[in-house]
Design a protein around this motif. Sequence first.
Motif, mmCIF file in Angstrom:
data_model
loop_
_atom_site.group_PDB
_atom_site.id
_atom_site.type_symbol
_atom_site.label_atom_id
_atom_site.label_comp_id
_atom_site.label_asym_id
_atom_site.label_seq_id
_atom_site.Cartn_x
_atom_site.Cartn_y
_atom_site.Cartn_z
ATOM 1 N N LEU A 63 -4.236 5.660 0.567
ATOM 2 C CA LEU A 63 -3.230 4.480 0.641
ATOM 3 C C LEU A 63 -2.192 4.592 1.544
ATOM 4 C CD1 LEU A 63 -3.313 3.685 -3.356
ATOM 5 C CD2 LEU A 63 -4.304 2.306 -1.322
ATOM 6 N N LEU B 288 0.754 -1.197 0.037
ATOM 7 C CA LEU B 288 0.117 0.205 -0.019
ATOM 8 C C LEU B 288 0.831 1.260 0.147
ATOM 9 C CD1 LEU B 288 -2.836 -0.982 2.595
ATOM 10 C CD2 LEU B 288 -2.992 -0.870 -0.034
ATOM 11 N N LEU C 8 -3.435 3.854 5.166
ATOM 12 C CA LEU C 8 -3.660 2.362 5.250
ATOM 13 C C LEU C 8 -2.595 1.792 5.268
ATOM 14 C CD1 LEU C 8 -7.167 2.002 2.881
ATOM 15 C CD2 LEU C 8 -6.896 1.868 5.796
ATOM 16 N N GLY C 9 -1.402 2.263 4.491
ATOM 17 C CA GLY C 9 -0.134 1.644 4.539
ATOM 18 C C GLY C 9 0.538 1.876 5.711
ATOM 19 N N LEU D 157 2.046 1.603 -3.505
ATOM 20 C CA LEU D 157 1.035 2.262 -4.502
ATOM 21 C C LEU D 157 0.802 3.773 -3.980
ATOM 22 C CD1 LEU D 157 -1.563 -0.600 -4.418
ATOM 23 C CD2 LEU D 157 -0.167 0.221 -6.209
ATOM 24 N N SER D 158 0.871 4.094 -2.923
ATOM 25 C CA SER D 158 0.842 5.452 -2.585
ATOM 26 C C SER D 158 1.942 6.457 -3.317
ATOM 27 C CB SER D 158 0.756 5.651 -1.014
ATOM 28 O OG SER D 158 1.857 5.445 -0.526
ATOM 29 N N GLN E 48 -6.687 9.897 -3.231
ATOM 30 C CA GLN E 48 -6.305 8.161 -3.073
ATOM 31 C C GLN E 48 -5.158 7.945 -2.753
ATOM 32 O OE1 GLN E 48 -6.882 7.382 -7.248
ATOM 33 N NE2 GLN E 48 -9.327 6.800 -7.014
#
Length: 118
Positions: A82, A60, A85-86, A63-64, A78
Amino acid sequence: MASRRNIPYNRLPADEDDDYDGNGGRRYDPRFDYTPRSLNKVPWKSIALAIFLLFLGCFLLLLSIFIFTGHMTGDRSQAYGLLGLGFLTFLPGFYETRIAYYSWRGAAGYSFASIPDY
């Protein structure tokens, strides 16, 4: 409320000396038994959960970072989601994996008993 008549009640000791046996020592209490085998039991489910959280958090976060740098399409909101949450998945996964690694290596102060067993 119904009364509970099948519960065996015991009298409390009238004196604190009743907790001791006649030889001057304490009576046997199985709650405080030291069994080295039970302390060295490896909590495999907890370790697998920690490794899963560690890798999910890394994924995550990656991805961010890709969204922030523009290598992937997406909004900044978004990427912030991320990123949050990461961090929330990476930190507990890293912490528990670190404890498991140090316990496996035999470092002083670390044992598998300090990892909660799920």
